[in-house]
Structures are given as C-alpha cells and as structure tokens.
Enzyme design. Structure first.
Site, PDB file in Angstrom:
ATOM      1  N   LYS A   1      60.040  33.723  27.102  1.00  0.00           N
ATOM      2  CA  LYS A   1      59.155  34.773  26.623  1.00  0.00           C
ATOM      3  C   LYS A   1      57.713  34.541  27.111  1.00  0.00           C
ATOM      4  O   LYS A   1      57.386  33.476  27.642  1.00  0.00           O
ATOM      5  CB  LYS A   1      59.206  34.834  25.091  1.00  0.00           C
TER       6      LYS A   1
HETATM    7  C1  LIG Z   1      64.433  37.111  22.888  1.00  0.00           C
HETATM    8  C2  LIG Z   1      64.704  38.258  21.998  1.00  0.00           C
HETATM    9  C3  LIG Z   1      65.090  38.106  20.652  1.00  0.00           C
HETATM   10  C4  LIG Z   1      65.490  36.787  20.046  1.00  0.00           C
HETATM   11  O1  LIG Z   1      64.679  35.733  20.262  1.00  0.00           O
HETATM   12  P1  LIG Z   1      65.224  34.206  20.284  1.00  0.00           P
HETATM   13  O2  LIG Z   1      63.936  33.469  20.064  1.00  0.00           O
HETATM   14  O3  LIG Z   1      65.790  33.960  21.646  1.00  0.00           O
HETATM   15  O4  LIG Z   1      66.172  34.046  19.181  1.00  0.00           O
HETATM   16  C5  LIG Z   1      65.210  39.235  19.869  1.00  0.00           C
HETATM   17  N1  LIG Z   1      64.995  40.456  20.362  1.00  0.00           N
HETATM   18  C6  LIG Z   1      64.660  40.656  21.647  1.00  0.00           C
HETATM   19  C7  LIG Z   1      64.411  42.045  22.131  1.00  0.00           C
HETATM   20  C8  LIG Z   1      64.520  39.571  22.513  1.00  0.00           C
HETATM   21  O5  LIG Z   1      64.233  39.780  23.792  1.00  0.00           O
END
Ligand SMILES: *Cc1c(COP(=O)(O)O)cnc(C)c1O
Length: 396
Positions: free
Chosen positions: A186
């Site tokens: 992210k």
């Molecule tokens: C990455 C993501 C999540 C979940 O995040 P994690 O930290 O990987 O559990 C939820 N929603 C969206 C749209 C994402 O891209």
C-alpha cells in the site's frame, strides 16, 4: 506506491527506538517503555494530518474493516451494499461480521455506481460501503445523499486511497467510519497494519475495545480492565507502528511523486484516438497511485496489457485477474468457507453464480491499470511513457 520502495534510515531509526526498550507491545509497561509509544504517536499523526477526531490502529486493513463493522453495529441479517470490483478483503470482513454482502455494479469512476446502489436497497440494508479503488474516489456526494435519504451507514473502504481526498476532505474521514490498509504494497506501509478513522467518539471507543479483546482500557492497569462487550485481538505491534510512523511522514512526498509521474504518462498518451481515462468525481483528490486507461474493446485491452508487460511496464487487466473482480471469485460464488455459514447467507453468495454484471464487465474488460512506482527516475519515466504510447498504439 508502494511505500516500501522508499524504506530507509528513517524507518530503521523508529524501529530501533522500540528495540532499545524491548517493549514491543502497544499497551501497558508504562515504566520500561521510557516514553516510547509508537502506535499512539502514529494515531495522533494520522488524526492531525487528516483532521479527523479519532484513529484506531489495528493489525491489517481487513481487521480494520471487521472492527469498523462491529463498532457500527453491522451484523447478522444486515445487508451491506458494496462494489463487485474491489479486493477480496472487502467481503471477507463483511462475512466475518455476519452481514450479507450485496455486490453491485461500478461505473466509469471504477467505484460504486450510485444508481446501482439505490436499486439494491431493501428493508434489510444497513450500510453502503464504497471502495475507493486504485487511489481514486467514489462519488461521495451522491452516496451520502442516498445514505441520508434511506437512513443508512456509510463505511469507506479507503485501504487503497491513503492521502486521496474528495472536495478538500481526506478519503476515509467522510463516512461514519473509514479504513486504511498499511500492508506491504500500500501507499504507506507498516509491513502489516490498518487503521479505522471516525469522527464519532462512541464508534471509536468500540473500535478501541473490540481490537483488544473488549478491554475497556479504563483500569488502573491492564488486569483491571472491564469488558462491556466481547472483542478480538486485532492489535498492531509497536514494531509495525514504528515503520508506519516513518512512512507516514513521507506521505506528502509520495503523493507529489505519484501525481507528477502520472501527469507525464497521461500527457504522453492523451491524444491517442479511441482511448479515455477513468472519471474522477474530484480530479484534484486523486492520489495517483495508478493510471487507468479505457481501451475501445476487451480485445484491445488484453493486447495492450500484454504489450505493456512485454515492454517491461507493470499492467493490471482486472477482468482476467483473480483478486479484484467478481468474475473470478469462484470461492465466493461457491461459498467455499471452511466452517458452515448460516443457510441464508450461503444461499445469497451462491446466487452470484447466475447474476450477471454487464455494465461492470464492459468497463473492467476495457480497462488497463498501470501502477505508478515511486522508485522510477525521471529518465525511466520518459522512456516508460514512450513505451506506453507504443504499447497502446500497437494494440488498436
Ligand atoms: C489491501 C486492501 C484491503 C485489506 O488490507 P490488508 O491490510 O491487506 O488486510 C481491503 N480493501 C482493499 C480495497 C484493499 O486493497
């Protein structure tokens, strides 16, 4: 994106502060931790930057969504309207809460189509969950108006949209609650982590307790905490929060790089006949983590994505991808859970085997997304922009 491309001395320093004291947990141990509270510091930094009243860090973005749903009182029997284009975590969190995901079409914003949301409302609808995909925003004015008219909660999945905004307000701070993910790919990373943002103190207090076994955090020490409700362990560690703190301070720098890079790429291909770009309800708020291009047909998009990859450019064609679009979510459509689901919920998932989404298919089928890397040099960007133009032109 992703933030890990800019991992450096700053992150190491913050982690070392924690290693020096050896207090790796975010709660308690007030004496030995010698004033080091990385999770609290990161929560305050996020709240300050986003001008939101409360931030609760947790162990992942998925945990953030689960925690937010619990705190908002979303559970068994409730329907939550969400888009059919998102990461699988969005419905995982919903099933964890016991609620029924109601998947609807996206429009050319690549997020919830407000018309599809309105059409999906039933007496059981409790909330609307837009997912601000690929760093861009849903039409929040339209969605807020729908929520207000029908008395529904608005929960923003802003996991992919850290630092993006809508009409001057940061995504994730506009609904009743919003979430970020700080996983490794992210915009800002903690390695693993997530956050819930809310301006509602009651919702925040519930998130705080729910993510730490229901402890009320009011006792004179942890052992004296009471439990007004049942919670889970979705805590973030001090080590993860320390990485995030250094990363968070770089957010504006990341956004500036992404926006400048995206502009160069967009300008390089803007004149090509037959292509168009994703629509942003507030173009200035795009965090510019991706460049999204609509080609004239599914075949042209498939060819473009292949030509981009052959030229060394990263490319996502979500239509053929297993992670982000309903078409290939066979585990959801067969309700492939390890333990039994309530029969009505199971049946509602299996119903997706026969539901069709022609509007979303047409958009996702024609869309190619290129992630914008933070590590590209100005020289790389110019070479890659020319290569992108060639890849598209050769596919038309
Ligand atoms: C990455 C993501 C999540 C979940 O995040 P994690 O930290 O990987 O559990 C939820 N929603 C969206 C749209 C994402 O891209």
């Amino acid at each position: 994106m992703p933030g890990f491309e800019r991992f450096g001395e700053e992150e190491k320093k913050e982690v070392n502060d924690v290693l020096e004291t050896g207090i790796l947990m975010r709660y308690g141990f007030d004496g030995p931790r010698k004033g080091i509270w990385k999770a609290k510091e990161l929560e305050a930094a996020i709240a300050g930057k986003l001008s939101v009243k409360h931030v609760q860090l947790v162990s992942s973005g998925t945990a953030a969504l689960s925690t937010a749903m619990a705190a908002l009182g979303i559970g068994a029997g409730d329907e939550v309207i969400m888009p059919c284009f998102t990461f699988v975590a969005s419905f995982e969190a919903m099933l964890f809460s016991g609620a029924t995901p109601v998947l609807v079409d996206i429009d050319d914003t690549l997020t919830l189509d407000p018309k599809a949301v309105e059409a999906a409302i039933t007496p059981r609808t409790k909330a609307v969950m837009p997912v601000h995909m690929c760093g861009g925003m849903a039409d929040l004015d339209a969605l807020q108006a729908i929520c207000k008219k029908h008395g529904l909660l608005l929960l923003e999945d802003a996991c992919q949209a850290i630092g993006a905004s809508y009409k001057g307000k940061y995504l994730g701070t506009i609904g009743d609650a919003g979430t970020f993910s700080f996983d490794f790919v992210k915009t800002v990373t903690c390695a693993e982590g997530g956050a819930i943002m809310t301006n509602n103190t009651d919702v925040y207090t519930k998130c705080d307790g729910f993510s730490d076994h229901g402890h009320d955090h009011l006792g004179v020490d942890r052992g004296a905490d009471l439990h007004p409700f049942i919670g889970y362990n979705f805590r973030i560690s001090e080590l993860h929060a320390a990485v995030g703190l250094a990363q968070w301070r770089k957010l504006d720098e990341f956004l500036a790089i992404q926006r400048a890079t995206k502009k160069t790429f967009s300008e390089a291909i803007a004149g090509i006949p037959g292509i168009s770009f994703r629509r942003f309800p507030d173009p200035a708020g795009d965090s510019a983590t991706f460049l999204e291009i609509f080609l004239p047909s599914l075949e042209a998009a498939q060819k473009t994505a292949a030509a981009m990859k052959a030229a060394g450019l990263p490319a996502f064609h979500y239509y053929d991808n297993n992670w982000h679009y309903l078409r290939n979510w066979h585990h959801l459509k067969t309700a492939a859970t390890l333990s039994p689901l309530p029969p009505a919920l199971k049946a509602s998932l299996e119903a997706y085997q026969s539901k069709t989404f022609p509007q979303s298919d047409a958009l996702i089928g024609r869309c190619v997304c290129m992630p914008i890397n933070l590590s590209w040099t100005p020289g790389d960007i110019n070479t890659k922009a020319a290569a992108l133009r060639k890849a598209i032109e050769s596919s038309l």
